[in-house]
Design an enzyme around this catalytic site. Structure first.
Site, PDB file in Angstrom:
ATOM      1  N   HIS A   1       0.855  -1.195   0.000  1.00 35.99           N
ATOM      2  CA  HIS A   1       0.000   0.000   0.000  1.00 35.99           C
ATOM      3  C   HIS A   1       0.889   1.243   0.000  1.00 35.99           C
ATOM      4  O   HIS A   1       1.888   1.286   0.719  1.00 35.99           O
ATOM      5  CB  HIS A   1      -0.886  -0.008   1.248  1.00 35.99           C
ATOM      6  CG  HIS A   1      -1.953   1.030   1.230  1.00 35.99           C
ATOM      7  ND1 HIS A   1      -1.712   2.346   1.558  1.00 35.99           N
ATOM      8  CD2 HIS A   1      -3.266   0.957   0.900  1.00 35.99           C
ATOM      9  CE1 HIS A   1      -2.841   3.031   1.435  1.00 35.99           C
ATOM     10  NE2 HIS A   1      -3.799   2.212   1.029  1.00 35.99           N
TER      11      HIS A   1
ATOM     12  N   CYS B   1      -3.625   2.564  -4.798  1.00 33.13           N
ATOM     13  CA  CYS B   1      -4.605   3.362  -4.061  1.00 33.13           C
ATOM     14  C   CYS B   1      -4.593   4.764  -4.669  1.00 33.13           C
ATOM     15  O   CYS B   1      -3.638   5.525  -4.471  1.00 33.13           O
ATOM     16  CB  CYS B   1      -4.245   3.390  -2.576  1.00 33.13           C
ATOM     17  SG  CYS B   1      -5.349   4.455  -1.615  1.00 33.13           S
TER      18      CYS B   1
ATOM     19  N   HIS C   1      -7.571   0.279  -4.616  1.00 26.91           N
ATOM     20  CA  HIS C   1      -8.425   1.121  -3.772  1.00 26.91           C
ATOM     21  C   HIS C   1      -8.739   2.332  -4.641  1.00 26.91           C
ATOM     22  O   HIS C   1      -7.807   3.045  -5.029  1.00 26.91           O
ATOM     23  CB  HIS C   1      -7.668   1.649  -2.556  1.00 26.91           C
ATOM     24  CG  HIS C   1      -7.300   0.612  -1.544  1.00 26.91           C
ATOM     25  ND1 HIS C   1      -6.574   0.921  -0.409  1.00 26.91           N
ATOM     26  CD2 HIS C   1      -7.570  -0.707  -1.472  1.00 26.91           C
ATOM     27  CE1 HIS C   1      -6.405  -0.174   0.320  1.00 26.91           C
ATOM     28  NE2 HIS C   1      -6.991  -1.179  -0.303  1.00 26.91           N
TER      29      HIS C   1
ATOM     30  N   ASP D   1     -13.064   3.298  -1.570  1.00 27.74           N
ATOM     31  CA  ASP D   1     -12.272   3.561  -0.370  1.00 27.74           C
ATOM     32  C   ASP D   1     -13.049   4.539   0.500  1.00 27.74           C
ATOM     33  O   ASP D   1     -14.263   4.644   0.385  1.00 27.74           O
ATOM     34  CB  ASP D   1     -10.892   4.045  -0.788  1.00 27.74           C
ATOM     35  CG  ASP D   1      -9.819   3.681   0.225  1.00 27.74           C
ATOM     36  OD1 ASP D   1     -10.157   3.231   1.313  1.00 27.74           O
ATOM     37  OD2 ASP D   1      -8.638   3.876  -0.085  1.00 27.74           O
ATOM     38  N   HIS D   2     -12.352   5.251   1.343  1.00 28.79           N
ATOM     39  CA  HIS D   2     -13.008   6.124   2.315  1.00 28.79           C
ATOM     40  C   HIS D   2     -14.250   6.785   1.740  1.00 28.79           C
ATOM     41  O   HIS D   2     -14.199   7.421   0.694  1.00 28.79           O
ATOM     42  CB  HIS D   2     -12.047   7.224   2.772  1.00 28.79           C
ATOM     43  CG  HIS D   2     -10.738   6.684   3.231  1.00 28.79           C
ATOM     44  ND1 HIS D   2      -9.660   7.468   3.473  1.00 28.79           N
ATOM     45  CD2 HIS D   2     -10.342   5.418   3.501  1.00 28.79           C
ATOM     46  CE1 HIS D   2      -8.640   6.712   3.864  1.00 28.79           C
ATOM     47  NE2 HIS D   2      -9.035   5.465   3.886  1.00 28.79           N
TER      48      HIS D   2
ATOM     49  N   TYR E   1     -15.330   4.778   6.827  1.00 30.97           N
ATOM     50  CA  TYR E   1     -15.722   3.390   6.616  1.00 30.97           C
ATOM     51  C   TYR E   1     -17.176   3.070   6.965  1.00 30.97           C
ATOM     52  O   TYR E   1     -17.484   2.016   7.491  1.00 30.97           O
ATOM     53  CB  TYR E   1     -14.749   2.452   7.343  1.00 30.97           C
ATOM     54  CG  TYR E   1     -13.435   2.336   6.597  1.00 30.97           C
ATOM     55  CD1 TYR E   1     -13.333   1.520   5.473  1.00 30.97           C
ATOM     56  CD2 TYR E   1     -12.309   3.070   6.977  1.00 30.97           C
ATOM     57  CE1 TYR E   1     -12.150   1.424   4.755  1.00 30.97           C
ATOM     58  CE2 TYR E   1     -11.116   2.985   6.265  1.00 30.97           C
ATOM     59  CZ  TYR E   1     -11.053   2.154   5.160  1.00 30.97           C
ATOM     60  OH  TYR E   1      -9.881   2.059   4.439  1.00 30.97           O
TER      61      TYR E   1
HETATM   62  C1  DNO Z   1      -6.628   3.325   4.890  1.00 28.83           C
HETATM   63  C2  DNO Z   1      -6.036   2.069   4.461  1.00 28.83           C
HETATM   64  C3  DNO Z   1      -4.654   1.819   5.040  1.00 28.83           C
HETATM   65  C4  DNO Z   1      -4.154   0.458   4.585  1.00 28.83           C
HETATM   66  C5  DNO Z   1      -2.791   0.086   5.110  1.00 28.83           C
HETATM   67  C6  DNO Z   1      -2.303  -1.163   4.433  1.00 28.83           C
HETATM   68  O1  DNO Z   1      -7.803   3.495   4.784  1.00 28.83           O
HETATM   69  O2  DNO Z   1      -6.047   1.967   3.085  1.00 28.83           O
HETATM   70  O3  DNO Z   1      -4.734   1.838   6.412  1.00 28.83           O
HETATM   71  O4  DNO Z   1      -5.037  -0.521   5.016  1.00 28.83           O
HETATM   72  O5  DNO Z   1      -1.872   1.088   4.920  1.00 28.83           O
HETATM   73  O6  DNO Z   1      -1.400  -1.821   5.262  1.00 28.83           O
END
Ligand code: DNO
Length: 362
Positions: free
Chosen positions: A214, A252, A279, A324-325, A338
């Site tokens: 990530h 991401c 992501h 994602d978020h 989340y």
């Molecule tokens: C945030 C996530 C990160 C991710 C870590 C992977 O929302 O995408 O916390 O899970 O960095 O290890």
């Protein structure tokens, strides 16, 4: 992977029945979502995951008509990141966990190599004009924090809550952690990451486990700590340092996208064959150092989400993808970023883009 055919699979991150306000039953009802991305939440970095615990986690998810599409995350112990004398012990444990995951038919592991802090935001609930609240970041707020009182000031800024991505046990020993990283610069961190990856590749080859690093979020150094997974040059360097397809990437968009110099579709194309997990989310910039997490829709933020999805489609991306978020909307009370509602909207939007791209390509 779904059945035997490799396809792009829409998933949602799930924090486990003990911590998440969102249930598997709710996730099951989001159209097109067939899998979850989860982890064993009460383990600490460095610990071996037993097959039994992994099986229990899978059984719970499968009973709801979903499947575990991948693990986010198997966290990496700081001894490994800093290259401490006892790192091999923790790498052996990591290998055992991978072995157990492989034997339980799990083939995707997301992890990060960020020193001390995982992703960092400075506001958990910035109000947007439509009344939704979102996570936001300003460099000014980070610069105002005195690293000496790190834990106190961060906890204070956040009304006593800890960032959802941060591992609480690490926050408690933040001073000690800073000390561990005092001689670590970018080059050392690269070296330690290479050492770790070289040691785990044999078990990944044996069980066909895709490791997906990530990116660092934001994609620059914070609190004076080194951060290396931040741009095209560095990620390509890592790919060739350990040139094995199992050494791959979580792409991401929201993390690489924090740096406006990162051309996201171009980065995706340059990582063909190495993106194992995606992501996808949007950001809205008010200035290069002040951004907030917009709705997924292109028109609500700064990124062209169609171009991002198109690049993924064009490189033949076949892994799990997740919105994602999300924003907090419709009165939902959930872990910042989340909740259910806005991530469900995000999944549906991304699925719509994908369908249109797929049909347009025929
Ligand atoms: C945030 C996530 C990160 C991710 C870590 C992977 O929302 O995408 O916390 O899970 O960095 O290890």
């Amino acid at each position: 992977m779904k059945g035997n055919k490799k396809i792009m699979e829409m998933t949602l991150r799930w924090y486990g029945s003990k911590f998440d306000t969102v249930t598997l039953q709710q996730i099951r009802q989001i159209p097109g979502v067939t899998g979850v991305i989860t982890t064993l939440y009460d383990t600490t970095p460095g610990e071996v995951w037993s097959r039994e615990r992994i099986r229990e986690m899978k059984a719970e998810v499968e009973a709801a008509g979903l499947h575990v599409a991948g693990i986010e995350s198997v966290n990496v112990h700081d001894a490994i990141k800093t290259g401490a004398a006892d790192r091999d012990k923790y790498i052996d444990n990591y290998i055992e966990t991978l072995e157990n995951l492989g034997q339980e038919d799990i083939h995707l592991v997301c992890y990060n190599f960020m020193p001390v802090f995982d992703w960092t935001r400075t506001e958990l609930a910035r109000m947007r004009p439509d009344g939704s609240t979102v996570l936001a970041y300003t460099q000014e707020a980070v610069d105002a924090i005195n690293p000496e009182n790190m834990f106190e000031s961060i906890a204070g800024d956040m009304n006593g809550t800890v960032m959802p991505g941060w591992e609480p046990e690490r926050m408690e020993k933040v001073k000690e952690l800073f000390e561990m990283y005092k001689d670590i610069d970018d080059e050392k961190l690269f070296e330690n990451l290479k050492y770790f990856l070289e040691r785990i590749m044999p078990v990944c080859d044996k069980y066909d486990i895709n490791m997906a690093i990530h990116p660092d979020d934001p994609a620059w150094s914070v609190f004076g700590l080194p951060r290396i997974i931040i741009n095209k040059t560095n990620i390509l360097r890592l790919m060739s340092m350990v040139d094995n397809p199992h050494n791959g990437v979580t792409f991401c968009s929201g993390s690489y996208g924090t740096n406006l110099k990162n051309d996201l579709p171009d980065m995706i194309r340059s990582l063909k064959g190495r993106i194992h997990f995606a992501h996808v989310r949007n950001l809205k910039f008010n200035s290069p150092t002040d951004f907030e997490e917009a709705a997924h829709l292109s028109s609500d933020g700064t990124f062209d989400m169609y171009e991002i999805m198109k690049a993924l489609y064009e490189i033949g991306f076949t892994g799990p993808i997740r919105p994602d978020h999300g924003r907090m909307i419709w009165g939902e009370v959930a872990m910042p970023g989340y909740g259910l509602y806005d991530r469900a909207l995000g999944a549906t939007y991304l699925n719509g883009l994908w369908e249109a791209i797929e049909k347009g390509a025929k």
